[in-house]
Enzyme design. Structure first.
Site, PDB file in Angstrom:
ATOM      1  N   ASP A 110      81.877  -9.639 -24.514  1.00  0.00           N
ATOM      2  CA  ASP A 110      83.080 -10.175 -23.883  1.00  0.00           C
ATOM      3  C   ASP A 110      83.310 -11.597 -24.393  1.00  0.00           C
ATOM      4  OD1 ASP A 110      84.934  -9.458 -21.263  1.00  0.00           O
ATOM      5  OD2 ASP A 110      84.686 -11.616 -21.555  1.00  0.00           O
ATOM      6  N   ASN A 136      93.521  -4.722 -24.312  1.00  0.00           N
ATOM      7  CA  ASN A 136      94.540  -4.753 -25.371  1.00  0.00           C
ATOM      8  C   ASN A 136      94.293  -3.638 -26.389  1.00  0.00           C
ATOM      9  OD1 ASN A 136      93.238  -6.045 -28.040  1.00  0.00           O
ATOM     10  ND2 ASN A 136      92.290  -6.975 -26.229  1.00  0.00           N
ATOM     11  N   PHE A 137      95.394  -3.145 -26.976  1.00  0.00           N
ATOM     12  CA  PHE A 137      95.312  -2.020 -27.898  1.00  0.00           C
ATOM     13  C   PHE A 137      94.824  -2.431 -29.281  1.00  0.00           C
ATOM     14  CE2 PHE A 137      97.560   0.426 -24.755  1.00  0.00           C
ATOM     15  CZ  PHE A 137      97.048   1.700 -24.960  1.00  0.00           C
ATOM     16  N   THR A 187      92.210  -4.268 -29.931  1.00  0.00           N
ATOM     17  CA  THR A 187      90.764  -4.056 -29.885  1.00  0.00           C
ATOM     18  C   THR A 187      90.434  -2.576 -29.782  1.00  0.00           C
ATOM     19  OG1 THR A 187      90.450  -6.214 -28.828  1.00  0.00           O
ATOM     20  CG2 THR A 187      88.631  -4.646 -28.673  1.00  0.00           C
ATOM     21  N   CYS A 232      91.824  11.346 -32.718  1.00  0.00           N
ATOM     22  CA  CYS A 232      91.472   9.985 -32.332  1.00  0.00           C
ATOM     23  C   CYS A 232      92.629   9.326 -31.579  1.00  0.00           C
ATOM     24  CB  CYS A 232      91.086   9.169 -33.561  1.00  0.00           C
ATOM     25  SG  CYS A 232      92.496   8.708 -34.605  1.00  0.00           S
ATOM     26  N   CYS A 236      95.947   9.130 -33.449  1.00  0.00           N
ATOM     27  CA  CYS A 236      96.714  10.374 -33.443  1.00  0.00           C
ATOM     28  C   CYS A 236      97.620  10.439 -32.218  1.00  0.00           C
ATOM     29  CB  CYS A 236      95.787  11.587 -33.434  1.00  0.00           C
ATOM     30  SG  CYS A 236      94.907  11.918 -34.963  1.00  0.00           S
ATOM     31  N   CYS A 279      97.755  -6.526 -16.004  1.00  0.00           N
ATOM     32  CA  CYS A 279      97.258  -6.981 -14.700  1.00  0.00           C
ATOM     33  C   CYS A 279      97.837  -8.330 -14.322  1.00  0.00           C
ATOM     34  CB  CYS A 279      95.728  -7.066 -14.727  1.00  0.00           C
ATOM     35  SG  CYS A 279      94.926  -5.477 -14.977  1.00  0.00           S
ATOM     36  N   CYS A 333      96.226  11.258 -40.533  1.00  0.00           N
ATOM     37  CA  CYS A 333      95.823  10.105 -39.714  1.00  0.00           C
ATOM     38  C   CYS A 333      94.915   9.186 -40.533  1.00  0.00           C
ATOM     39  CB  CYS A 333      95.087  10.575 -38.457  1.00  0.00           C
ATOM     40  SG  CYS A 333      94.412   9.215 -37.476  1.00  0.00           S
TER      41      CYS A 333
END
Length: 341
Positions: free
Chosen positions: A55, A128-129, A131, A168, A171, A183, A242
């Site tokens: 983190d 977050n996308f 990561t 995955c 995809c 949040c 992909c």
């Protein structure tokens, strides 16, 4: 029968043999926020052999409502979440080996873990996308399953991805979602967190004991406030072209650009700065540098923080910095280089 795990071992799909397998496994948990602390505590109580927690952030007062491992003292000290989590988890189960990494879960960091440690499972507890797509690439490149989880408001979803068996994340999404609720913009209630943790942990236990046939095979989503539930089968979603799990994978989210990325933290007026060259700071020297500039520096063994009017600059030992109070990347960089050179 070990009394600590006796009730878990009485559950037939786990039993004594399953408990031994859990004890031999290594799970990497990416993110130590709401989902991260819930998963971490469940894994440690279940008797996982080793847990690695990654983190990049520290404990703040707004975390305490739903991030179950942290205390007011952690928030007062601005203790890094990975460190605070490790301390609490070691009090829960001293038999578990816990590794705390205060830093980014970027391509370089995750690939190093994949190559050197060969973990058995990744669990996503990020916000977050960007990561998540890095996790997705590393998981499929090194053939390590991972479990996706996300929640906001009263809504949550989870999905399990297994290289060579399931499509995955790319995809399913094709492109990174831009914007949306977080949040920090829509809030969150703790039951939504616990529900996602339950979905993730149930899948994790199935894999850790080797009961692959029991895996769900669906993306599940729910809204606890509106009493809605949906489950989407993954059959037929896989794409041959992909870039992550297709016939000719290129793993685009492990590129150099991803390794050096400066990021606006999800839903927050904060920017993370990653300097182009990796460096290790002596935090005592950083604190003294700030003091020579007439700034009041607050420090602990892991970070130094200074108030800059309506903004705050937080510097970590690994060279990263968080600039709070702005979403403007150029402004954040200007602040970083002004005070750190």
């Amino acid at each position: 029968m070990n009394e600590r795990y006796s009730r878990q071992q009485l559950f037939a799909p786990i039993g004594k043999e399953g408990q031994k397998k859990i004890r031999e496994k290594h799970v990497v948990l990416i993110g130590a926020g709401a989902l991260g602390t819930g998963n971490a505590e469940a894994l440690v109580r279940a008797g996982i052999g080793k847990l690695t927690i990654i983190d990049r952030d520290y404990v703040e007062w707004s975390n305490l409502q739903r991030q179950q491992l942290y205390s007011e003292a952690d928030a007062k000290e601005r203790l890094p979440k990975a460190i605070a989590a490790k301390r609490r988890l070691e009090q829960i189960n001293s038999e578990v080996e816990i590794e705390a990494i205060v830093g980014d879960a970027g391509p370089e960091e995750l690939e190093t873990i994949a190559v050197k440690q060969r973990p058995d499972l990744w669990i996503d507890a990020t916000d977050n996308f960007d990561t998540r797509l890095v996790i997705n690439d590393v998981a499929y490149k090194y053939n390590i399953p991972w479990i996706y989880g996300a929640c906001v408001g009263s809504y949550g979803l989870s999905c399990t991805f297994i290289p060579n068996r399931t499509p995955c994340l790319y995809c399913l999404l094709e492109t990174v979602p831009q914007g949306g609720l977080t949040c920090d913009t829509a809030g969150i209630i703790s039951p939504a967190v616990q529900m996602v943790v339950s979905y993730q942990m149930a899948e994790a236990l199935k894999m850790l004991v080797g009961d692959w046939s029991a895996l769900r095979g669906k993306l599940v989503s729910f809204d606890l406030w509106t009493n809605e539930y949906a489950a989407i089968r993954l059959d037929g979603v896989k794409k041959d072209d992909c870039p992550t799990c297709g016939r000719h994978p290129s793993y685009p989210f492990l590129s150099y650009e991803q390794r050096t990325k400066t990021a606006v933290l999800c839903g927050r007026d904060s920017v993370q700065i990653r300097p182009p060259a990796r460096r290790e700071y002596d935090l005592n020297e950083v604190a003294e540098l700030f003091r020579r500039q007439g700034l009041q520096a607050e420090a602990n063994p892991y970070l130094v923080s200074v108030s800059l009017g309506e903004k705050r600059l937080v510097v970590f030992r690994d060279g990263r910095a968080l600039v709070h109070g702005t979403k403007d990347v150029q402004e954040a960089k200007a602040i970083y280089y002004r005070y750190l050179g």
